[in-house]
Motif scaffolding. Structure first.
Motif, PDB file in Angstrom:
ATOM      1  N   PHE A  40       0.830  -1.199   0.000  1.00 21.98           N
ATOM      2  CA  PHE A  40       0.000   0.000   0.000  1.00 21.98           C
ATOM      3  C   PHE A  40       0.869   1.255   0.000  1.00 21.98           C
ATOM      4  N   ILE A  41       1.977   1.220   0.710  1.00 22.57           N
ATOM      5  CA  ILE A  41       2.892   2.371   0.719  1.00 22.57           C
ATOM      6  C   ILE A  41       3.462   2.593  -0.678  1.00 22.57           C
ATOM      7  N   SER A  42       3.821   1.520  -1.375  1.00 22.34           N
ATOM      8  CA  SER A  42       4.341   1.692  -2.735  1.00 22.34           C
ATOM      9  C   SER A  42       3.230   2.151  -3.680  1.00 22.34           C
ATOM     10  N   GLU A  43       1.985   1.742  -3.421  1.00 17.98           N
ATOM     11  CA  GLU A  43       0.849   2.217  -4.212  1.00 17.98           C
ATOM     12  C   GLU A  43       0.673   3.721  -4.033  1.00 17.98           C
ATOM     13  N   LEU A  44       0.808   4.197  -2.801  1.00 22.41           N
ATOM     14  CA  LEU A  44       0.726   5.635  -2.526  1.00 22.41           C
ATOM     15  C   LEU A  44       1.823   6.397  -3.263  1.00 22.41           C
ATOM     16  N   ALA A  45       3.002   5.805  -3.319  1.00 25.41           N
ATOM     17  CA  ALA A  45       4.139   6.457  -3.972  1.00 25.41           C
ATOM     18  C   ALA A  45       3.882   6.675  -5.463  1.00 25.41           C
ATOM     19  N   ASP A  46       3.021   5.851  -6.059  1.00 22.33           N
ATOM     20  CA  ASP A  46       2.677   6.010  -7.475  1.00 22.33           C
ATOM     21  C   ASP A  46       1.534   6.999  -7.676  1.00 22.33           C
ATOM     22  N   GLY A  47       0.957   7.499  -6.592  1.00 25.23           N
ATOM     23  CA  GLY A  47      -0.170   8.416  -6.680  1.00 25.23           C
ATOM     24  C   GLY A  47       0.242   9.826  -7.076  1.00 25.23           C
ATOM     25  N   ILE A  48      -0.762  10.674  -7.211  1.00 24.88           N
ATOM     26  CA  ILE A  48      -0.570  12.084  -7.579  1.00 24.88           C
ATOM     27  C   ILE A  48      -1.155  12.938  -6.462  1.00 24.88           C
ATOM     28  N   GLU A  49      -0.377  13.913  -5.999  1.00 23.07           N
ATOM     29  CA  GLU A  49      -0.901  14.858  -5.023  1.00 23.07           C
ATOM     30  C   GLU A  49      -0.934  16.237  -5.669  1.00 23.07           C
ATOM     31  N   THR A  50      -2.085  16.891  -5.546  1.00 24.58           N
ATOM     32  CA  THR A  50      -2.238  18.224  -6.128  1.00 24.58           C
ATOM     33  C   THR A  50      -2.682  19.226  -5.071  1.00 24.58           C
ATOM     34  N   LYS A  51      -2.449  20.469  -5.390  1.00 25.50           N
ATOM     35  CA  LYS A  51      -2.836  21.569  -4.507  1.00 25.50           C
ATOM     36  C   LYS A  51      -3.480  22.640  -5.386  1.00 25.50           C
ATOM     37  N   MET A  52      -4.742  22.954  -5.081  1.00 33.60           N
ATOM     38  CA  MET A  52      -5.458  23.989  -5.819  1.00 33.60           C
ATOM     39  C   MET A  52      -5.716  25.148  -4.869  1.00 33.60           C
ATOM     40  N   GLN A  53      -5.274  26.326  -5.261  1.00 31.89           N
ATOM     41  CA  GLN A  53      -5.458  27.520  -4.430  1.00 31.89           C
ATOM     42  C   GLN A  53      -6.529  28.398  -5.062  1.00 31.89           C
ATOM     43  N   PHE A  54      -7.375  28.936  -4.201  1.00 28.18           N
ATOM     44  CA  PHE A  54      -8.427  29.831  -4.653  1.00 28.18           C
ATOM     45  C   PHE A  54      -8.051  31.264  -4.301  1.00 28.18           C
ATOM     46  N   ILE A  55      -8.607  32.214  -5.026  1.00 29.36           N
ATOM     47  CA  ILE A  55      -8.314  33.624  -4.787  1.00 29.36           C
ATOM     48  C   ILE A  55      -8.668  34.023  -3.355  1.00 29.36           C
ATOM     49  N   SER A  56      -9.643  33.352  -2.773  1.00 26.56           N
ATOM     50  CA  SER A  56     -10.064  33.636  -1.396  1.00 26.56           C
ATOM     51  C   SER A  56      -9.010  33.239  -0.365  1.00 26.56           C
ATOM     52  N   GLY A  57      -8.032  32.418  -0.765  1.00 24.27           N
ATOM     53  CA  GLY A  57      -7.056  31.895   0.177  1.00 24.27           C
ATOM     54  C   GLY A  57      -7.339  30.441   0.528  1.00 24.27           C
ATOM     55  N   ASP A  58      -8.498  29.926   0.120  1.00 25.15           N
ATOM     56  CA  ASP A  58      -8.825  28.519   0.355  1.00 25.15           C
ATOM     57  C   ASP A  58      -7.855  27.632  -0.414  1.00 25.15           C
ATOM     58  N   VAL A  59      -7.610  26.428   0.113  1.00 27.25           N
ATOM     59  CA  VAL A  59      -6.709  25.476  -0.530  1.00 27.25           C
ATOM     60  C   VAL A  59      -7.351  24.094  -0.508  1.00 27.25           C
ATOM     61  N   LEU A  60      -7.355  23.433  -1.662  1.00 26.98           N
ATOM     62  CA  LEU A  60      -7.852  22.065  -1.782  1.00 26.98           C
ATOM     63  C   LEU A  60      -6.675  21.168  -2.142  1.00 26.98           C
ATOM     64  N   CYS A  61      -6.374  20.195  -1.281  1.00 27.89           N
ATOM     65  CA  CYS A  61      -5.309  19.233  -1.541  1.00 27.89           C
ATOM     66  C   CYS A  61      -5.949  17.869  -1.768  1.00 27.89           C
ATOM     67  N   VAL A  62      -5.453  17.133  -2.774  1.00 32.53           N
ATOM     68  CA  VAL A  62      -5.996  15.815  -3.084  1.00 32.53           C
ATOM     69  C   VAL A  62      -4.844  14.873  -3.397  1.00 32.53           C
ATOM     70  N   LEU A  63      -4.902  13.678  -2.820  1.00 31.27           N
ATOM     71  CA  LEU A  63      -3.953  12.601  -3.135  1.00 31.27           C
ATOM     72  C   LEU A  63      -4.781  11.473  -3.741  1.00 31.27           C
ATOM     73  N   CYS A  64      -4.458  11.086  -4.981  1.00 31.05           N
ATOM     74  CA  CYS A  64      -5.268  10.103  -5.687  1.00 31.05           C
ATOM     75  C   CYS A  64      -4.422   9.259  -6.634  1.00 31.05           C
ATOM     76  N   LYS A  65      -5.076   8.272  -7.255  1.00 28.31           N
ATOM     77  CA  LYS A  65      -4.392   7.406  -8.217  1.00 28.31           C
ATOM     78  C   LYS A  65      -4.190   8.115  -9.558  1.00 28.31           C
ATOM     79  N   SER A  66      -5.201   8.816 -10.024  1.00 29.87           N
ATOM     80  CA  SER A  66      -5.118   9.474 -11.333  1.00 29.87           C
ATOM     81  C   SER A  66      -6.110  10.634 -11.415  1.00 29.87           C
ATOM     82  N   ILE A  67      -5.896  11.467 -12.411  1.00 28.96           N
ATOM     83  CA  ILE A  67      -6.775  12.632 -12.637  1.00 28.96           C
ATOM     84  C   ILE A  67      -7.172  12.652 -14.104  1.00 28.96           C
ATOM     85  N   LEU A  68      -8.457  12.845 -14.333  1.00 23.72           N
ATOM     86  CA  LEU A  68      -8.990  12.967 -15.688  1.00 23.72           C
ATOM     87  C   LEU A  68      -9.644  14.329 -15.809  1.00 23.72           C
ATOM     88  N   VAL A  69      -9.332  15.037 -16.888  1.00 23.71           N
ATOM     89  CA  VAL A  69      -9.933  16.353 -17.111  1.00 23.71           C
ATOM     90  C   VAL A  69     -10.644  16.322 -18.451  1.00 23.71           C
TER      91      VAL A  69
END
Length: 129
Positions: free
Chosen positions: A99-128
């Motif tokens: 599971f630790i090696s699975e986490l190492a293959d994941g993606i962590e992102t940080k989205m900042q909003f103009i308000s100062g809010d921050v959304l952090c996500v750790l996941c397997k993949s991202i689709l846009v």
């Protein structure tokens, strides 16, 4: 939504600045976080975080509430807040090394909003779309 062809994250980053986040939802059964936003050019997009291990929203509204996105970045594992928190938790628990090696293959992102809010996500993949 735009076309059904997924957009690479790098191609999307410039369009995220000043985009309006219209809503998001989390599907617990599928462990998917969906973010719906409209870019500055008026196009609607959907960002799907798949296989979410962890997500965190810090709501601070320093400069007043705003649904506009200031920036988006993919975080290096060594400095990833969620990744490091999970690895520390797993180390204290009796989780498998796989599971630790699975986490190492994941993606962590940080989205900042103009308000100062921050959304952090750790996941397997991202689709846009």
């Amino acid at each position: 939504m735009g076309s059904n062809v997924p957009t690479p994250i790098g191609d999307l980053m410039p369009r995220l600045h000043d985009a309006v986040c219209e809503k998001w939802s989390f599907d617990y059964g599928h462990k998917e976080l969906m973010l719906f936003f409209q870019s500055d050019d008026g196009k609607k997009h959907r960002m799907i975080y798949r296989g979410v291990y962890a997500h965190q929203m810090v709501s601070c509204d320093f400069w007043g509430p705003s649904p506009r996105i200031y920036g988006f970045e993919v975080v290096e594992k060594q400095s990833g807040l969620l990744y490091n928190q999970l690895v520390q938790t797993i180390t204290h628990e009796a989780y498998e090394e796989s599971f630790i090696s699975e986490l190492a293959d994941g993606i962590e992102t940080k989205m900042q909003f103009i308000s100062g809010d921050v959304l952090c996500v750790l996941c397997k993949s991202i689709l846009v779309e």
